[in-house]
Write a protein that holds these residues in place. Sequence first.
Motif, PDB file in Angstrom:
ATOM      1  N   TYR A  14      42.263  29.504  37.163  1.00  0.00           N
ATOM      2  CA  TYR A  14      41.405  29.255  38.314  1.00  0.00           C
ATOM      3  C   TYR A  14      42.195  28.557  39.417  1.00  0.00           C
ATOM      4  N   ALA A  15      41.989  29.009  40.647  1.00  0.00           N
ATOM      5  CA  ALA A  15      42.617  28.366  41.790  1.00  0.00           C
ATOM      6  C   ALA A  15      42.175  26.915  41.862  1.00  0.00           C
ATOM      7  N   GLY A  16      43.150  26.032  42.046  1.00  0.00           N
ATOM      8  CA  GLY A  16      42.825  24.613  42.156  1.00  0.00           C
ATOM      9  C   GLY A  16      42.722  23.887  40.836  1.00  0.00           C
ATOM     10  N   VAL A  24      41.876  31.621  30.097  1.00  0.00           N
ATOM     11  CA  VAL A  24      42.093  32.566  28.999  1.00  0.00           C
ATOM     12  C   VAL A  24      43.535  33.054  29.087  1.00  0.00           C
ATOM     13  N   GLN A  25      44.090  33.405  27.946  1.00  0.00           N
ATOM     14  CA  GLN A  25      45.492  33.825  27.904  1.00  0.00           C
ATOM     15  C   GLN A  25      45.660  34.936  26.861  1.00  0.00           C
ATOM     16  N   ASP A  26      46.286  36.029  27.301  1.00  0.00           N
ATOM     17  CA  ASP A  26      46.512  37.174  26.402  1.00  0.00           C
ATOM     18  C   ASP A  26      45.214  37.601  25.723  1.00  0.00           C
ATOM     19  N   LEU A  27      44.177  37.729  26.519  1.00  0.00           N
ATOM     20  CA  LEU A  27      42.848  38.069  26.016  1.00  0.00           C
ATOM     21  C   LEU A  27      42.707  39.585  25.909  1.00  0.00           C
ATOM     22  N   ASN A  28      42.258  40.059  24.748  1.00  0.00           N
ATOM     23  CA  ASN A  28      42.060  41.487  24.508  1.00  0.00           C
ATOM     24  C   ASN A  28      40.697  41.727  23.874  1.00  0.00           C
ATOM     25  N   ILE A  29      39.880  42.543  24.542  1.00  0.00           N
ATOM     26  CA  ILE A  29      38.564  42.913  24.015  1.00  0.00           C
ATOM     27  C   ILE A  29      38.290  44.362  24.396  1.00  0.00           C
ATOM     28  N   LYS A  30      37.791  45.125  23.447  1.00  0.00           N
ATOM     29  CA  LYS A  30      37.337  46.488  23.715  1.00  0.00           C
ATOM     30  C   LYS A  30      35.900  46.624  23.225  1.00  0.00           C
ATOM     31  N   MET A  51      33.054  36.715  31.179  1.00  0.00           N
ATOM     32  CA  MET A  51      31.945  37.375  31.870  1.00  0.00           C
ATOM     33  C   MET A  51      32.299  37.658  33.325  1.00  0.00           C
ATOM     34  N   LYS A  52      32.900  36.683  33.984  1.00  0.00           N
ATOM     35  CA  LYS A  52      33.254  36.831  35.397  1.00  0.00           C
ATOM     36  C   LYS A  52      34.322  37.896  35.588  1.00  0.00           C
ATOM     37  N   LEU A  53      35.259  37.969  34.670  1.00  0.00           N
ATOM     38  CA  LEU A  53      36.314  38.984  34.756  1.00  0.00           C
ATOM     39  C   LEU A  53      35.736  40.382  34.562  1.00  0.00           C
ATOM     40  N   PHE A  59      39.279  37.818  39.220  1.00  0.00           N
ATOM     41  CA  PHE A  59      40.296  38.824  38.925  1.00  0.00           C
ATOM     42  C   PHE A  59      41.467  38.166  38.204  1.00  0.00           C
ATOM     43  N   PRO A  60      42.021  38.829  37.185  1.00  0.00           N
ATOM     44  CA  PRO A  60      43.032  38.183  36.348  1.00  0.00           C
ATOM     45  C   PRO A  60      44.361  37.975  37.063  1.00  0.00           C
ATOM     46  N   ALA A  61      45.043  36.897  36.683  1.00  0.00           N
ATOM     47  CA  ALA A  61      46.405  36.667  37.168  1.00  0.00           C
ATOM     48  C   ALA A  61      47.369  37.649  36.515  1.00  0.00           C
ATOM     49  N   LYS A  62      47.008  38.089  35.317  1.00  0.00           N
ATOM     50  CA  LYS A  62      47.855  39.013  34.559  1.00  0.00           C
ATOM     51  C   LYS A  62      46.947  39.892  33.716  1.00  0.00           C
TER      52      LYS A  62
END
Length: 263
Positions: A14-16, A24-30, A51-53, A59-62
């Motif tokens: 998150y900015a700031g 979240v980091q290296d998050l994977n969901i299908k 949920m926001k993504l 929007f994700p940084a990666k």
Amino acid sequence: MPAFVDIHDVTHVYAGAEDGAPAVQDLNIKVMEGEFAAVVGPSGCGKSTLMKLATGLQFPAKGTVIVDGREVGAPVKIAGMAFQNPTMLPWRTTLQNLLLPLEVVQPHRSRLRSNRAEYVAKAEALLEQVGLKGQGSKYPWQLSGGMQQRASLCRALIHEPKLLMLDEPFGALDAFTREELWCVIRDLHAAQRFTVVLVTHDLREAVFLADRIFCMSSRPGRIIAEREVDLPRPRDLEVTYTQPFMDIVHELRAHIAHARVAA
């Protein structure tokens, strides 16, 4: 078959953020089309970020987020959302609150004025389906908390979304009302077969409703376990007292306890 919701190797900061640490980091969901998925995990693990993504509010940084075959780069118009707080506009009747998304989302926005009777009939049918027949003329302050949440579910579904995102929608309700609403969303999903992603702290709720449950780690959130719920459908509340149901609940609780210790 490609997943309907595909969150792939996603990291988000998150900015700031004071420490600059990712939520979240290296998050994977299908999640497959028509599936009812639930996401559980410790407080602050990034469930709401997910949920926001998935809905294009962040929007994700990666990594990439794909919904219905398209990479998310703007708010997802095919999604409906319901939250713990129903956030009904107090100056509008229940029916007027239901019609609000149609004033925003195309193609309904262009058709609302000329086809208002059709949309009103659809809204009233939804209200009847969730046990609110005849309540459309009432204002939110005239409804109980459970009734407001039922109306909130109707509002999330009025534009016929292909994806329904539920962020702790029953968390503020008493136990009996909460279980009533489990059955409401169970029946709505069975009838319409939209794709659902439910974020919840309630493990019983997740096991009762979901086809598949994802368990997240402590922050930064990632998936540490995935559990298919092999209890037959349709499920009634009696299943929550059975040993197979409780075994899944205890299994999930163990994953969350481990995630807390690992943090």
